[in-house]
Design an enzyme around this catalytic site. Structure first.
Site, mmCIF file in Angstrom:
data_model
loop_
_atom_site.group_PDB
_atom_site.id
_atom_site.type_symbol
_atom_site.label_atom_id
_atom_site.label_comp_id
_atom_site.label_asym_id
_atom_site.label_seq_id
_atom_site.Cartn_x
_atom_site.Cartn_y
_atom_site.Cartn_z
ATOM 1 N N CYS A 1 0.814 -1.220 0.000
ATOM 2 C CA CYS A 1 0.000 0.000 0.000
ATOM 3 C C CYS A 1 0.845 1.267 0.000
ATOM 4 O O CYS A 1 0.341 2.348 -0.298
ATOM 5 C CB CYS A 1 -0.957 -0.002 1.185
ATOM 6 S SG CYS A 1 -2.189 -1.332 1.110
ATOM 7 N N HIS B 1 -3.477 7.273 2.405
ATOM 8 C CA HIS B 1 -3.854 5.959 1.896
ATOM 9 C C HIS B 1 -5.245 5.607 2.416
ATOM 10 O O HIS B 1 -5.558 5.802 3.588
ATOM 11 C CB HIS B 1 -2.833 4.915 2.352
ATOM 12 C CG HIS B 1 -3.233 3.507 2.050
ATOM 13 N ND1 HIS B 1 -3.614 3.088 0.800
ATOM 14 C CD2 HIS B 1 -3.327 2.414 2.872
ATOM 15 C CE1 HIS B 1 -3.923 1.808 0.848
ATOM 16 N NE2 HIS B 1 -3.759 1.378 2.082
ATOM 17 N N ASN C 1 -10.019 -0.193 -0.410
ATOM 18 C CA ASN C 1 -8.565 -0.133 -0.453
ATOM 19 C C ASN C 1 -8.063 -0.737 -1.758
ATOM 20 O O ASN C 1 -8.082 -1.951 -1.939
ATOM 21 C CB ASN C 1 -7.986 -0.894 0.746
ATOM 22 C CG ASN C 1 -6.471 -0.827 0.824
ATOM 23 O OD1 ASN C 1 -5.815 -0.316 -0.084
ATOM 24 N ND2 ASN C 1 -5.910 -1.363 1.891
#
Length: 337
Positions: A119, A258, A288
């Site tokens: 990520c 994020h 996500n």
């Protein structure tokens, strides 16, 4: 950190994003796992996520994002010198997704590679691309964050299947004397690898009947440990990058974190002392998308008018590794009409 007067900066001059058409809602997941829309939203902030169609993969999404970037900038793919793709879900182990994108868009003068930072991958790739520009050797570098998370998700595991979606975002870096990446800070702590990983598919556990039968090709996540690190890690590194650049909360126009969990985002924003208007959130629409969350956020923030020339932008992420990073960007693009 003050930049020297003659320092070359890596400025974002064009962007593109792509998300698949198919929308997987919380209501649909209620039919396959023991969960509810209320439970998912209250704990993560997610309402829906996008999933690729059959036959589509990471290179397909990355190619679409890159083509939109080229069209927005009004340049030929032949002008691109480097392509960096941040992903943990490449189409295949080799060739690289960057090679597939290079061929798809016709960037015959470019070289490139994939970068695996989970990520935090886009931030790591953006820092890498920025340093290429800063040396003066390269003038046009495309950085892409793209992941097909649906390819490594067990949709019978309610702990992970609610969290992830598919998508891609791309930015073009070019030299500037005033705008671009001012400062960046990256970290990695390999001791956290046991809490978030995919057990099989690499050289340690090559694909076999056993690895497939034991669902070792799906994401494994110790949610509590990951959450604890993420809250602390992303908040701390975001604060560090703003502090060492003498940025007070009112100096930050926008914070694009994020998009993994609304509570983690809130924790980082609170540490920076930011209001809701200073924080960009789209986790409700896309969940996500791993390396794609930040570039998608940048595209949507710019197109909606929340980023204009001379704004101070902070982006930050955390991910498997454990990894984390934060970056301070002086935004250099005029507001989209």
């Amino acid at each position: 950190m003050n930049k020297s007067p003659d320092k070359i900066l890596a400025n974002i001059t064009a962007m593109g994003m792509y998300v698949p058409e198919y929308v997987l809602s919380n209501a649909e997941l209620e039919k396959t796992v023991e969960t509810s829309d209320e439970w998912i939203q209250s704990r993560t902030g997610i309402k829906e996520r996008r999933i690729v169609a059959k036959g589509e993969a990471t290179s397909h999404m990355a190619t679409n994002a890159a083509n939109k970037l080229l069209a927005a900038r009004g340049i030929s793919a032949e002008e691109i010198e480097v392509i960096i793709v941040a992903t943990v879900t490449p189409d295949m182990m080799f060739p690289s997704t960057a090679a597939l994108v290079q061929n798809n868009i016709g960037a015959k003068n470019a070289w490139g590679f994939d970068l695996s930072g989970a990520c935090s991958g886009f931030l790591f790739a953006l820092q890498t691309g920025a340093q290429m520009i800063e040396t003066g050797r390269y003038k046009k570098v495309i950085v892409i964050g793209a992941d097909t998370m649906s390819s490594i998700i067990d949709y019978t595991d309610r702990n992970t299947c609610i969290l992830f979606g598919d998508g891609a975002g791309a930015v073009l870096l070019e030299p500037s004397c005033k705008y671009g990446v001012i400062d960046a800070k990256m970290r990695i702590d390999g001791s956290g690898g046991k809490y978030l990983h995919m057990k099989a598919g690499g050289s340690l556990n090559p694909a076999s009947h056993d690895t497939v039968d034991n669902k070792m090709h799906y994401i494994f996540q110790d949610g509590k440990s990951v959450f604890k690190f993420a809250v602390r890690g992303m908040a701390d590194i975001s604060f560090d990058i703003s502090e060492r650049n003498n940025l007070k909360s009112e100096d930050i126009k926008l914070f694009i974190p994020h998009q993994a969990n609304k509570r983690i985002i809130d924790g980082s924003a609170n540490r920076l002392g930011l209001s809701d208007e200073q924080v960009f959130i789209n986790i409700d629409k896309y969940a996500n998308t791993t390396a794609a969350t930040i570039p998608i956020g940048i595209v949507e923030a710019f197109e909606s008018g929340r980023l204009i020339k001379d704004d101070n932008l902070i982006i930050s992420a955390f991910g498997a590794g454990f990894t984390c990073g934060a970056m301070y960007i002086k935004w250099g693009m005029n507001h989209a009409l």
